[in-house]
Write a protein that holds these residues in place. Structure first.
Motif, PDB file in Angstrom:
ATOM      1  N   ASP A   1       0.808  -1.213   0.000  1.00 51.07           N
ATOM      2  CA  ASP A   1       0.000   0.000   0.000  1.00 51.07           C
ATOM      3  C   ASP A   1       0.844   1.267   0.000  1.00 51.07           C
ATOM      4  O   ASP A   1       0.457   2.276  -0.599  1.00 51.07           O
ATOM      5  N   GLN A   2       1.994   1.215   0.682  1.00 55.65           N
ATOM      6  CA  GLN A   2       2.831   2.410   0.739  1.00 55.65           C
ATOM      7  C   GLN A   2       3.263   2.843  -0.659  1.00 55.65           C
ATOM      8  O   GLN A   2       3.196   4.022  -1.023  1.00 55.65           O
TER       9      GLN A   2
ATOM     10  N   LEU B   1       1.618   6.079  -2.639  1.00 60.09           N
ATOM     11  CA  LEU B   1       2.578   7.151  -2.899  1.00 60.09           C
ATOM     12  C   LEU B   1       2.598   7.500  -4.377  1.00 60.09           C
ATOM     13  O   LEU B   1       2.546   8.679  -4.748  1.00 60.09           O
TER      14      LEU B   1
ATOM     15  N   SER C   1      -0.947  11.224  -4.696  1.00 55.40           N
ATOM     16  CA  SER C   1      -1.071  10.537  -3.409  1.00 55.40           C
ATOM     17  C   SER C   1      -2.306  11.070  -2.684  1.00 55.40           C
ATOM     18  O   SER C   1      -2.497  12.283  -2.612  1.00 55.40           O
TER      19      SER C   1
ATOM     20  N   ILE D   1       2.184   9.909   2.839  1.00 57.77           N
ATOM     21  CA  ILE D   1       2.431   8.487   3.040  1.00 57.77           C
ATOM     22  C   ILE D   1       3.661   8.294   3.931  1.00 57.77           C
ATOM     23  O   ILE D   1       4.736   8.848   3.646  1.00 57.77           O
ATOM     24  N   ASP D   2       3.503   7.524   5.005  1.00 59.28           N
ATOM     25  CA  ASP D   2       4.628   7.134   5.852  1.00 59.28           C
ATOM     26  C   ASP D   2       5.338   5.961   5.189  1.00 59.28           C
ATOM     27  O   ASP D   2       4.694   4.971   4.795  1.00 59.28           O
ATOM     28  N   LEU D   3       6.660   6.052   5.068  1.00 60.61           N
ATOM     29  CA  LEU D   3       7.416   5.116   4.246  1.00 60.61           C
ATOM     30  C   LEU D   3       8.357   4.250   5.072  1.00 60.61           C
ATOM     31  O   LEU D   3       8.763   4.632   6.177  1.00 60.61           O
TER      32      LEU D   3
ATOM     33  N   ARG E   1       8.616  10.404   4.826  1.00 64.57           N
ATOM     34  CA  ARG E   1       7.240  10.679   4.443  1.00 64.57           C
ATOM     35  C   ARG E   1       7.237  11.341   3.070  1.00 64.57           C
ATOM     36  O   ARG E   1       8.184  12.070   2.720  1.00 64.57           O
TER      37      ARG E   1
END
Length: 311
Positions: free
Chosen positions: A46-47, A51, A280, A284-286, A294
């Motif tokens: 999902d990341q 993104l 996005s 998004i936290d990566l 982020r």
């Protein structure tokens, strides 16, 4: 300098480009221009999907440096999208290139000729003020430029003779309106406007392979670093095509600025108020394998992609 919105882009941290084969592209950049591979990772789930705005994305990201500057090659292992539109010209609004600074144009050109590329300029051109430039495309169709400043012109760090390839000075995008683009990149994001000038004449036409080219060139710089942003506002010829409305990040036309900010939430809020188009759906936290913590991808007024990141 902070913008009226209070946002300041700290640096153009890298230029990202979607490639069909990251290994082949890395071999090209390391072999032709002495880039160095500094990271090679895969992001998925999902990341990656949220993104980059591509369902079920699995993306190999290869980071390479030249001098103090960085590019990131993105290969979508889940499937490459469309090719660069046929017959692309320098005034088409999807045009984006980055300029590689060289200390000796003749030697750099001879090195490049050992590799596969497609010329835009027929050969290196000597422009006004004795600047030397050569535009070309890599195997995936991305436009690139070799640039040499004469003695006494340009920043001192581009006068070094210690290496043939010195770094990257700017990435330029074709735009439809200088005023509109300044309102976003200067007034919202806080990039510093260093000036604008108009290029016209046979040398510009030959370098761009574009008859009757007349272009307003605008330079902007972030708070830190040597890599800047440049606008190319072509007044002539007419007929520039808009960015493909259905572009996806896995299409080979995709390139983006990676802009580092201190507070990505505040920057996204300012961009939402400026009514930019986001790819996005949120910040998004990566994962730790990525070079930033982020990120959020969005598009400028002419469709150019910008990845906002926070360390």
């Amino acid at each position: 300098m902070a913008s009226p919105s209070g946002i300041t882009v700290q640096a153009v941290q890298s230029i990202g480009l979607t490639v069909s084969d990251a290994s082949q592209s890395a071999d090209f950049f390391t072999g032709a221009f002495d880039y160095t591979v500094v990271a090679d990772t895969v992001i998925s789930g999902d990341q990656a999907s949220y993104l980059y705005g591509v369902p079920n994305a699995q993306v190999r990201v290869v980071s390479l440096t030249l001098g103090q500057e960085t590019i990131r090659l993105m290969q979508f292992l889940s499937g490459t999208g469309e090719a660069v539109p046929a017959g692309s010209k320098s005034n088409d609004l999807w045009f984006q290139h980055f300029a590689i600074i060289v200390s000796d144009m003749d030697k750099a050109y001879e090195r490049l000729k050992k590799f596969s590329f497609t010329p835009i300029s027929p050969e290196p051109q000597t422009l006004p003020n004795d600047i030397k430039a050569f535009k070309f495309r890599d195997a995936d169709g991305h436009p690139l430029e070799l640039l040499q400043f004469p003695p006494g012109l340009g920043p001192d760090y581009w006068q070094s003779k210690e290496a043939l390839f010195l770094g990257m000075d700017h990435s330029a995008i074709a735009i439809s309106s200088t005023e509109t683009s300044l309102a976003l990149y200067r007034d919202v994001l806080g990039l510093t406007h260093q000036g604008s000038f108009t290029n016209i004449g046979i040398k510009q036409e030959t370098m761009d392979n574009l008859f009757s080219a007349k272009v307003i060139v605008t330079s902007l710089t972030p708070a830190q670093g040597r890599l800047g942003v440049e606008f190319l506002d072509y007044l002539t010829p007419p007929g520039a095509r808009p960015f493909p409305i259905d572009q996806q990040t896995n299409d080979l036309v995709h390139m983006h600025f990676e802009l580092l900010v201190e507070d990505i939430d505040a920057a996204v809020e300012a961009l939402e108020e400026a009514h930019v188009q986001f790819v996005s759906p949120k910040v998004i936290d990566l994962p730790d394998v990525m070079p930033f913590k982020r990120g959020a991808l969005w598009r400028g007024p002419d469709g150019h992609n910008v990845l906002l990141v926070e360390s």
